[in-house]
Design a protein around this motif. Structure first.
Motif, mmCIF file in Angstrom:
data_model
loop_
_atom_site.group_PDB
_atom_site.id
_atom_site.type_symbol
_atom_site.label_atom_id
_atom_site.label_comp_id
_atom_site.label_asym_id
_atom_site.label_seq_id
_atom_site.Cartn_x
_atom_site.Cartn_y
_atom_site.Cartn_z
ATOM 1 N N LEU A 164 0.831 -1.207 0.000
ATOM 2 C CA LEU A 164 0.000 0.000 0.000
ATOM 3 C C LEU A 164 0.865 1.255 0.000
ATOM 4 C CD1 LEU A 164 -3.031 0.710 0.062
ATOM 5 C CD2 LEU A 164 -2.833 0.956 2.541
ATOM 6 N N CYS A 165 1.943 1.257 0.762
ATOM 7 C CA CYS A 165 2.856 2.398 0.788
ATOM 8 C C CYS A 165 3.550 2.571 -0.562
ATOM 9 C CB CYS A 165 3.898 2.208 1.891
ATOM 10 S SG CYS A 165 3.250 2.379 3.572
ATOM 11 N N ALA B 262 6.484 7.520 -3.140
ATOM 12 C CA ALA B 262 7.755 7.224 -3.796
ATOM 13 C C ALA B 262 8.779 6.744 -2.775
ATOM 14 C CB ALA B 262 8.275 8.460 -4.521
ATOM 15 N N GLU B 263 9.824 6.089 -3.272
ATOM 16 C CA GLU B 263 10.844 5.534 -2.381
ATOM 17 C C GLU B 263 11.610 6.627 -1.639
ATOM 18 O OE1 GLU B 263 14.644 2.428 -2.619
ATOM 19 O OE2 GLU B 263 13.429 2.874 -4.383
ATOM 20 N N LYS B 264 11.783 7.788 -2.278
ATOM 21 C CA LYS B 264 12.473 8.890 -1.606
ATOM 22 C C LYS B 264 11.707 9.373 -0.384
ATOM 23 C CE LYS B 264 14.731 10.634 -5.781
ATOM 24 N NZ LYS B 264 14.898 11.807 -6.693
ATOM 25 N N GLN B 265 10.382 9.272 -0.440
ATOM 26 C CA GLN B 265 9.570 9.703 0.698
ATOM 27 C C GLN B 265 9.677 8.736 1.869
ATOM 28 O OE1 GLN B 265 5.808 9.899 -1.311
ATOM 29 N NE2 GLN B 265 6.198 11.940 -2.159
ATOM 30 N N TYR C 12 2.504 4.222 6.599
ATOM 31 C CA TYR C 12 1.454 4.680 5.684
ATOM 32 C C TYR C 12 0.755 5.918 6.225
ATOM 33 C CZ TYR C 12 -3.085 4.818 3.358
ATOM 34 O OH TYR C 12 -4.209 5.235 2.701
ATOM 35 N N PHE C 13 0.330 5.868 7.484
ATOM 36 C CA PHE C 13 -0.405 7.000 8.051
ATOM 37 C C PHE C 13 0.514 8.195 8.314
ATOM 38 C CE2 PHE C 13 -3.178 3.395 9.140
ATOM 39 C CZ PHE C 13 -4.378 3.872 8.629
ATOM 40 N N ALA C 14 1.796 7.949 8.547
ATOM 41 C CA ALA C 14 2.736 9.061 8.705
ATOM 42 C C ALA C 14 2.959 9.772 7.374
ATOM 43 C CB ALA C 14 4.052 8.551 9.272
ATOM 44 N N LEU C 15 3.130 9.000 6.307
ATOM 45 C CA LEU C 15 3.324 9.595 4.990
ATOM 46 C C LEU C 15 2.067 10.307 4.495
ATOM 47 C CD1 LEU C 15 5.317 6.696 3.266
ATOM 48 C CD2 LEU C 15 6.225 8.896 4.024
ATOM 49 N N GLN C 16 0.914 9.804 4.918
ATOM 50 C CA GLN C 16 -0.348 10.396 4.486
ATOM 51 C C GLN C 16 -0.499 11.836 5.000
ATOM 52 O OE1 GLN C 16 -3.859 8.413 5.975
ATOM 53 N NE2 GLN C 16 -5.009 8.814 4.105
ATOM 54 N N LYS C 17 0.154 12.154 6.118
ATOM 55 C CA LYS C 17 0.074 13.502 6.674
ATOM 56 C C LYS C 17 0.884 14.502 5.871
ATOM 57 C CE LYS C 17 -0.546 11.832 11.423
ATOM 58 N NZ LYS C 17 0.040 11.825 12.802
ATOM 59 N N TYR D 196 2.128 13.821 2.395
ATOM 60 C CA TYR D 196 2.024 13.706 0.940
ATOM 61 C C TYR D 196 0.615 13.252 0.557
ATOM 62 C CZ TYR D 196 7.049 13.413 1.786
ATOM 63 O OH TYR D 196 8.314 13.650 2.229
ATOM 64 N N PRO D 197 0.100 13.712 -0.581
ATOM 65 C CA PRO D 197 -1.215 13.257 -1.036
ATOM 66 C C PRO D 197 -1.164 11.817 -1.542
ATOM 67 C CG PRO D 197 -0.221 14.684 -2.685
ATOM 68 C CD PRO D 197 0.689 14.714 -1.491
ATOM 69 N N ILE D 198 -2.223 11.080 -1.324
ATOM 70 C CA ILE D 198 -2.293 9.709 -1.802
ATOM 71 C C ILE D 198 -2.991 9.676 -3.156
ATOM 72 C CG2 ILE D 198 -2.343 8.797 0.551
ATOM 73 C CD1 ILE D 198 -5.343 8.375 0.224
ATOM 74 N N LYS D 199 -2.770 8.600 -3.888
ATOM 75 C CA LYS D 199 -3.425 8.446 -5.182
ATOM 76 C C LYS D 199 -4.921 8.201 -4.980
ATOM 77 C CE LYS D 199 0.574 6.522 -7.615
ATOM 78 N NZ LYS D 199 1.089 5.350 -8.385
ATOM 79 N N GLU D 200 -5.702 8.852 -5.813
ATOM 80 C CA GLU D 200 -7.153 8.722 -5.711
ATOM 81 C C GLU D 200 -7.671 7.768 -6.775
ATOM 82 O OE1 GLU D 200 -8.658 12.638 -6.042
ATOM 83 O OE2 GLU D 200 -7.870 13.316 -4.117
#
Length: 361
Positions: free
Chosen positions: A275-276, A281-284, A303-308, A310-314
């Motif tokens: 899911l991540c 991206a890998e850099k994130q 996943y939830f940390a990155l969601q804060k 960066y935008p996720i794919k819709e």
């Protein structure tokens, strides 16, 4: 000075004001023509009012005025006999030309693309709710008065649909939360200068939103009794395959609360890693590494940390499409009058954010 220009409602057509704004109806409706003929006959008769001793005879001019008034009332009251013209597409133009005056606004597009019917389609429901959420955050004041009224009418239909079908209440809760926050800021701050209409109307709308939030908070899911095959009866590999089809982490967590087996499958590290990798991206990853107690990467927290940040794919079952050749915005299954030799090569799916960006000048 009087404004001299082309009537925006197109001269020669009949227009009726509805809850969604002005709608054009077909001028040659048989039922309507019969009613008009009957009303026209009234204008040629003499109308008597009052008692026999004190009768007042209206002139022909007064009769014509009264007949027009009754015709107008008849036209408004007999809504079932009218055939409204509703286009499923809109031409997006940002500047005036010789052939077309003015430009297309966000409110005009919102009124003419018939989002009221789109929310009844399960493929488009999430798309429309996301669009309303983006408008609530930043574009609410850019809508015209008719578009703002249409916005809240659609929102009312969405809430009633969720209350009846219990479909995706979390999504509408987020929408109402963002909308209430925006209205509180506008009403307390600069509401009188940016909100269309009386400020008391917006206070009532805010109270309605708070009532909707309370109703959704008290929403109880109906337990369906089914003696046939259930989700728990499926093999583990099929349940695992279902979880891997999800693109939203909250949906995985919600499904994992159904049974202990699904909870075990929803905590799989490989599932959250996929899911991540899908959304980010890998850099994130390198900037927000979250190791677990055993030294491994906790992909669920990741996943939830990155969601804060960066935008996720819709992902949506169906979206609006834009034709680059014709500059027309439309729902794909309804089509549009395209003049390109190969229309499919000109189509471009439009995300909710891209929809708003099309009308920024």
């Amino acid at each position: 000075m009087p404004f001299l220009g082309q009537d925006w409602r197109s001269p020669g057509w009949r227009w009726v004001k509805t809850e969604d704004g002005w709608k054009r109806c077909e001028p040659f409706s048989p039922a309507l023509e019969d009613g008009n003929n009957q009303l026209n006959d009234i204008s040629h008769t003499v109308i008597l009012t009052g008692n026999d001793e004190d009768e007042e005879i209206y002139s022909t001019e007064d009769c014509e005025f009264a007949a027009k008034k009754r015709k107008k009332d008849h036209f408004r009251n007999n809504m079932d006999s009218q055939c409204f013209y509703r286009e499923k597409w809109i031409y997006v133009h940002k500047e005036s030309t010789r052939e077309r005056h003015g430009y297309c606004t966000l409110g005009e597009a919102f009124n003419r693309l018939d989002f009221s019917s789109a929310i009844q389609d399960i493929r488009r429901f999430n798309y429309v709710v996301k669009l309303l959420q983006l408008i609530a955050k930043s574009q609410l004041t850019s809508l015209s008065g008719a578009a703002q009224k249409n916005y809240f009418n659609i929102l009312d239909k969405i809430v009633r649909k969720v209350m009846e079908d219990q479909y995706n209440p979390r999504l509408i809760k987020d929408l109402l939360q963002d909308l209430s926050s925006t209205l509180c800021i506008l009403i307390r701050g600069v509401g009188k200068s940016v909100l269309v209409g009386n400020i008391n109307i917006w206070i009532c709308r805010l109270e309605t939103i708070l009532l909707w939030q309370q109703q959704l908070k008290n929403l109880q899911m109906n337990k369906q009794v089914n003696n046939g095959l259930t989700l728990s009866d499926l093999p583990l590999h099929m349940l695992n395959n279902i979880l891997y089809r999800f693109s939203d982490g909250w949906d995985i967590i919600t499904l994992g609360q159904v049974t202990p087996t699904l909870y075990m499958l929803s905590e799989d590290r490989q599932l959250w890693k996929k899911l991540c990798q899908y959304h980010f991206a890998e850099k994130q990853f390198c900037r927000h590494l979250i190791p677990s107690e055993k030294g491994h990467i906790d992909w669920k927290l990741m996943y939830f940390a990155l969601q804060k940040y960066y935008p996720i794919k819709e992902q949506y079952g169906d979206t609006l499409h834009f034709c680059r050749h014709c500059s027309i915005l439309f729902w794909k299954d309804t089509g549009h009058p395209c003049t390109a030799s190969d229309p499919n090569t000109c189509l471009m799916p439009v995300s909710p954010q891209h929809f708003i960006d099309l009308f920024k000048f």
